[in-house]
Scaffold this motif. Structure first.
Motif, PDB file in Angstrom:
ATOM      1  N   ILE A   1      -2.673  -0.429  10.482  1.00 23.68           N
ATOM      2  CA  ILE A   1      -3.604  -1.506  10.132  1.00 23.68           C
ATOM      3  C   ILE A   1      -4.598  -0.933   9.136  1.00 23.68           C
ATOM      4  O   ILE A   1      -5.309   0.031   9.427  1.00 23.68           O
ATOM      5  N   VAL A   2      -4.641  -1.535   7.957  1.00 19.98           N
ATOM      6  CA  VAL A   2      -5.449  -1.019   6.856  1.00 19.98           C
ATOM      7  C   VAL A   2      -6.552  -2.018   6.538  1.00 19.98           C
ATOM      8  O   VAL A   2      -6.304  -3.220   6.421  1.00 19.98           O
ATOM      9  N   GLU A   3      -7.792  -1.512   6.386  1.00 19.09           N
ATOM     10  CA  GLU A   3      -8.903  -2.384   5.997  1.00 19.09           C
ATOM     11  C   GLU A   3      -8.869  -2.572   4.482  1.00 19.09           C
ATOM     12  O   GLU A   3      -8.885  -1.610   3.716  1.00 19.09           O
ATOM     13  N   THR A   4      -8.824  -3.849   4.061  1.00 21.68           N
ATOM     14  CA  THR A   4      -8.619  -4.192   2.659  1.00 21.68           C
ATOM     15  C   THR A   4      -9.659  -5.208   2.209  1.00 21.68           C
ATOM     16  O   THR A   4      -9.969  -6.143   2.959  1.00 21.68           O
ATOM     17  N   PRO A   5     -10.211  -5.084   0.996  1.00 21.69           N
ATOM     18  CA  PRO A   5     -11.096  -6.132   0.465  1.00 21.69           C
ATOM     19  C   PRO A   5     -10.352  -7.464   0.402  1.00 21.69           C
ATOM     20  O   PRO A   5      -9.164  -7.497   0.050  1.00 21.69           O
ATOM     21  N   VAL A   6     -11.044  -8.550   0.743  1.00 23.38           N
ATOM     22  CA  VAL A   6     -10.369  -9.854   0.788  1.00 23.38           C
ATOM     23  C   VAL A   6      -9.819 -10.248  -0.580  1.00 23.38           C
ATOM     24  O   VAL A   6      -8.825 -10.982  -0.673  1.00 23.38           O
ATOM     25  N   GLU A   7     -10.439  -9.733  -1.655  1.00 21.05           N
ATOM     26  CA  GLU A   7      -9.953 -10.067  -2.995  1.00 21.05           C
ATOM     27  C   GLU A   7      -8.548  -9.521  -3.236  1.00 21.05           C
ATOM     28  O   GLU A   7      -7.838 -10.003  -4.118  1.00 21.05           O
ATOM     29  N   GLN A   8      -8.155  -8.504  -2.470  1.00 19.27           N
ATOM     30  CA  GLN A   8      -6.845  -7.891  -2.665  1.00 19.27           C
ATOM     31  C   GLN A   8      -5.772  -8.462  -1.736  1.00 19.27           C
ATOM     32  O   GLN A   8      -4.626  -8.017  -1.768  1.00 19.27           O
ATOM     33  N   LEU A   9      -6.139  -9.425  -0.898  1.00 17.77           N
ATOM     34  CA  LEU A   9      -5.149 -10.042  -0.014  1.00 17.77           C
ATOM     35  C   LEU A   9      -4.126 -10.821  -0.835  1.00 17.77           C
ATOM     36  O   LEU A   9      -4.466 -11.509  -1.793  1.00 17.77           O
ATOM     37  N   GLU A  10      -2.869 -10.703  -0.435  1.00 18.40           N
ATOM     38  CA  GLU A  10      -1.791 -11.434  -1.084  1.00 18.40           C
ATOM     39  C   GLU A  10      -1.222 -12.457  -0.112  1.00 18.40           C
ATOM     40  O   GLU A  10      -1.328 -12.304   1.107  1.00 18.40           O
ATOM     41  N   ILE A  11      -0.620 -13.504  -0.667  1.00 10.99           N
ATOM     42  CA  ILE A  11       0.023 -14.509   0.180  1.00 10.99           C
ATOM     43  C   ILE A  11       1.142 -13.844   0.970  1.00 10.99           C
ATOM     44  O   ILE A  11       1.970 -13.116   0.403  1.00 10.99           O
ATOM     45  N   GLY A  12       1.161 -14.076   2.274  1.00 13.32           N
ATOM     46  CA  GLY A  12       2.178 -13.477   3.132  1.00 13.32           C
ATOM     47  C   GLY A  12       1.709 -12.253   3.878  1.00 13.32           C
ATOM     48  O   GLY A  12       2.429 -11.745   4.753  1.00 13.32           O
ATOM     49  N   ASP A  13       0.503 -11.746   3.571  1.00 13.97           N
ATOM     50  CA  ASP A  13      -0.035 -10.606   4.323  1.00 13.97           C
ATOM     51  C   ASP A  13      -0.301 -11.000   5.769  1.00 13.97           C
ATOM     52  O   ASP A  13      -0.711 -12.134   6.065  1.00 13.97           O
ATOM     53  N   LEU A  14      -0.080 -10.040   6.681  1.00 13.24           N
ATOM     54  CA  LEU A  14      -0.405 -10.256   8.095  1.00 13.24           C
ATOM     55  C   LEU A  14      -1.780  -9.658   8.359  1.00 13.24           C
ATOM     56  O   LEU A  14      -1.992  -8.458   8.182  1.00 13.24           O
ATOM     57  N   VAL A  15      -2.722 -10.500   8.788  1.00 14.04           N
ATOM     58  CA  VAL A  15      -4.106 -10.088   8.998  1.00 14.04           C
ATOM     59  C   VAL A  15      -4.421 -10.134  10.486  1.00 14.04           C
ATOM     60  O   VAL A  15      -4.144 -11.130  11.168  1.00 14.04           O
ATOM     61  N   VAL A  16      -5.001  -9.063  10.989  1.00  8.72           N
ATOM     62  CA  VAL A  16      -5.382  -8.972  12.392  1.00  8.72           C
ATOM     63  C   VAL A  16      -6.850  -9.398  12.517  1.00  8.72           C
ATOM     64  O   VAL A  16      -7.716  -8.877  11.805  1.00  8.72           O
ATOM     65  N   VAL A  17      -7.124 -10.355  13.412  1.00  6.79           N
ATOM     66  CA  VAL A  17      -8.482 -10.847  13.621  1.00  6.79           C
ATOM     67  C   VAL A  17      -8.870 -10.597  15.078  1.00  6.79           C
ATOM     68  O   VAL A  17      -8.198 -11.074  16.000  1.00  6.79           O
TER      69      VAL A  17
END
Length: 670
Positions: free
Chosen positions: A156-172
């Motif tokens: 699980i990698v912390e990523t700036p939201v600007e770098q999110l791509e469609i289809g990414d799996l995000v853990v909340v």
């Protein structure tokens, strides 16, 4: 849209009041102008006190303080005047500088300082107050977190939201804000969606049944699995698959559209602009004439010059210029906080004048989740065959009725296998066709059969349809090849909040409310009776809905409330188009003048009430701003000094701004 204001999304007049909307920065940040204004006031008070209380003091000391007051009070005013002159505009800032220079030329340094102090203080407080309304909008954009935890394989990698791509799996994690729009693929929770949809209660969320299908057919995702950036997770950890980049999320679009709404001029704003274009030249001509009053009246030029400067100050329409934009911006910001997107001043004002409302039925007055109530095969056909064909075809469609048939039909079939249909084609407002076993399948309203080259139903089929229609069912007839298999009856469920919302609207004085529907007349009447409407127009194709709205508009201001997709033409024809449940729907956000982001009809009375309050405040502001000018112009001609004129003039400007800011605290009257 048709009508005078429909979807004029040009940034008309975005700079028309640039002098009244700058966010001045500097060494003290956004409050620099306020500190400069207060410094000007201190220099003025000290200089005036020394001049009056210490008669033996050297004259250059008070003069130096007055010059300091001039410099501090006029610093930002000069900047704005220069910018306006570069754009070939002669506005209030320039008029004030001319008046201050005139006072100095007469030796009235104290009054000139007072002029610039009060004007700069008025502008600083005005910008501060307007900034509050803007910050209410900008605060929406700050709701989404800056980073997201993205699953990359086992990590699980912390990523700036600007770098999110469609289809990414995000853990909340529990109690965190969601960083992106998407759908739930793992975990159950409840989410507070108030920042986007305005819903007061958390909404339960669960994973989609088939992530692969959800990925390819977004329309198949139910609201119970859709999530939005900026909303707040409850106590359950979830994983979401992103469906939009950070710049395209529903929250980002709302912030962008609400910000753009500031530049959309209302009818009143256009009127004041036309008024100012005529009024300002008249003021300049009057000032020029008064400069030569000494030729006619027995007085020195000095007195004529002073009077002309006083009139110049008194007649400057500063309060008028800010009266409408401040109210519109505050109203739009207040609506956005409640989960309602209003696209500018025109729909905000127009909505308050609405006296008739047309409602779509499915998804607006009803839940939009109809259920199968009847499965009636025609002679020689059994119910299983009828359902197998219907489910096979309707699985390909995302229409609410199709989804109901596919869902409930599959439940009734149990473990019975269903074949795969292909080549689905929609017949707008009528039904669909598809291919199954090498033959064409028609599924649609009974009215579809016997028109446009489709052969009619036989007498026994028409009799069966007529019997079900008397019970208020929505009917879908199924034909496979040349065989009519039967008819499926469905019934939608009225929204729990529909009757209460309609009662409130009736109490507010909305004279006429009509339900218009593509369903047959009996079904429309059945739902209308349950929600408390006395008028229901059924059997309407999309083009018929447009004609119905045109007919209503001939004698009233009409709002059309629909889902923003199949009702788009009718909403475009209405005075104001209102989309229900627009969160996540690009079509609804683009089509409607007003978008209720959540599926909450109770927001409609709130929105109309807010619009009416905005109209009331705009009228109050115009009365104050024009009234003060009407009083001050003759008063200064007959001797009122610059000091009192400035105090009243700038006081009226602040009054209209703070009056408009009352809209930020608007609450619906119960």
């Amino acid at each position: 849209m048709s009508g005078d204001h429909k979807h004029d999304h040009k940034h008309e007049g975005a700079d028309d009041h640039a002098g009244h909307a700058h966010n001045h920065g500097g060494i003290f940040g956004a409050n620099t102008e306020l500190f400069f204004a207060l410094g000007s006031g201190v220099a003025l008070v000290v200089g005036f006190a020394l001049q009056k209380l210490v008669p033996d003091i050297s004259g250059w000391i008070p003069l130096a303080l007055f010059l300091c007051a001039y410099a501090l009070g006029g610093f930002f005013t000069v900047g704005e005047a220069v910018e306006n002159l570069k754009r070939r505009r002669f506005e209030i800032d320039t008029l004030m500088l001319v008046a201050a220079a005139g006072a100095a030329a007469l030796g009235h340094w104290a009054e000139g300082s007072l002029l610039l102090f009060l004007f700069s203080l008025g502008h600083a407080l005005e910008h501060y107050a307007m900034g509050r309304a803007k910050r209410a909008i900008e605060a929406l954009g700050e709701l989404a977190p800056r980073t997201a935890r993205v699953r990359r394989g086992q990590d699980i990698v912390e990523t700036p939201v600007e770098q999110l791509e469609i289809g990414d799996l995000v853990v909340v994690r529990p109690n965190e804000r969601l960083p992106a729009d998407g759908f739930v693929v793992a975990g159950n929770t409840s989410i507070n969606q108030a920042p986007v949809t305005g819903e007061s209660m958390p909404v339960d969320k669960h994973p989609v049944a088939d992530p692969a299908e959800a990925r390819t057919r977004h329309a198949s995702i139910t609201s119970a699995s859709i999530v939005f950036a900026g909303t707040i997770n409850g106590t359950g950890a979830i994983e979401i698959e992103t469906t939009r980049k950070s710049t395209d999320t529903t929250l980002a679009k709302v912030v962008r559209m609400v910000s753009e709404a500031e530049t959309q001029k209302s009818p009143t704003q256009r009127f004041t602009d036309r008024f100012e274009r005529i009024f300002v030249p008249l003021v300049l001509v009057l000032t020029f004439v008064l400069l030569f009053a000494w030729v006619v009246v027995d007085e020195p030029f000095r007195d004529s010059f002073y009077r002309a400067m006083a009139v110049l100050v008194a007649a400057s329409p500063c309060a008028l210029a800010i009266a409408t934009p401040s109210a519109v911006l505050s109203g739009v910001a207040r609506a956005a906080r409640a989960g309602v997107l209003i696209k500018g001043g025109a729909p905000l004002e127009s909505l308050g004048a609405i006296n008739a409302i047309a409602f779509d039925k499915t998804g607006t007055l009803t839940e939009g989740r109809p259920r199968i109530t009847d499965v009636v095969p025609f002679e020689g056909v059994d119910a299983t065959e009828l359902l197998r064909v219907a489910v096979a075809v309707e699985r390909l469609s995302d229409h609410p009725l199709a989804e109901a048939i596919a869902r409930d039909g599959a439940e009734r079939l149990g473990n019975i296998a269903v074949q795969t249909a292909s080549s689905l084609h929609s017949l707008t407002g009528k039904g669909v066709t598809a291919q199954l076993d090498g033959q064409t399948v028609f599924i649609g309203k009974p009215e579809m059969f016997g028109t446009d080259g489709v052969s009619p139903l036989d007498a026994s089929a028409r009799q069966t349809v007529g019997q079900l229609r008397e019970q208020g069912r929505t009917l879908m007839v199924v034909r496979h090849g040349s065989r009519d298999l039967g008819v499926i009856g469905l019934l939608d469920t009225p929204r729990p909040a529909a009757r209460e919302a309609l009662d409130k609207l009736r109490t507010m004085g909305v004279q006429r409310m009509i339900m218009i529907s593509g369903d047959h007349q009996k079904a429309a009447e059945a739902i209308a009776a349950q929600v408390g409407l006395t008028e229901a127009w059924g059997d309407l194709m999309p083009d018929h809905k447009v004609e119905a709205i045109k007919g209503l508009r001939s004698g009233a201001n009409v709002a059309m409330v629909g889902d923003g997709v199949n009702d788009a033409p009718a909403m475009a024809t209405a005075t104001v188009g209102i989309a229900m449940g627009a969160a996540g729907s690009d079509v609804a956000l683009e089509t409607a003048d007003v978008a209720l982001m959540g599926d909450d009809l109770s927001k409609l009375p709130f929105t109309i009430g807010l619009s009416r309050q905005t109209r009331s405040i705009i009228r109050q502001n115009l009365f104050v701003s024009l009234g003060v000018v009407a009083f001050l112009v003759p008063a200064t001609i007959f001797g009122l000094g610059i000091g009192p004129a400035i105090a009243l003039h700038e006081g009226s400007t602040l009054l209209v701004v703070f009056n408009a800011l009352r809209l930020l605290a608007y609450r619906e009257r119960l």
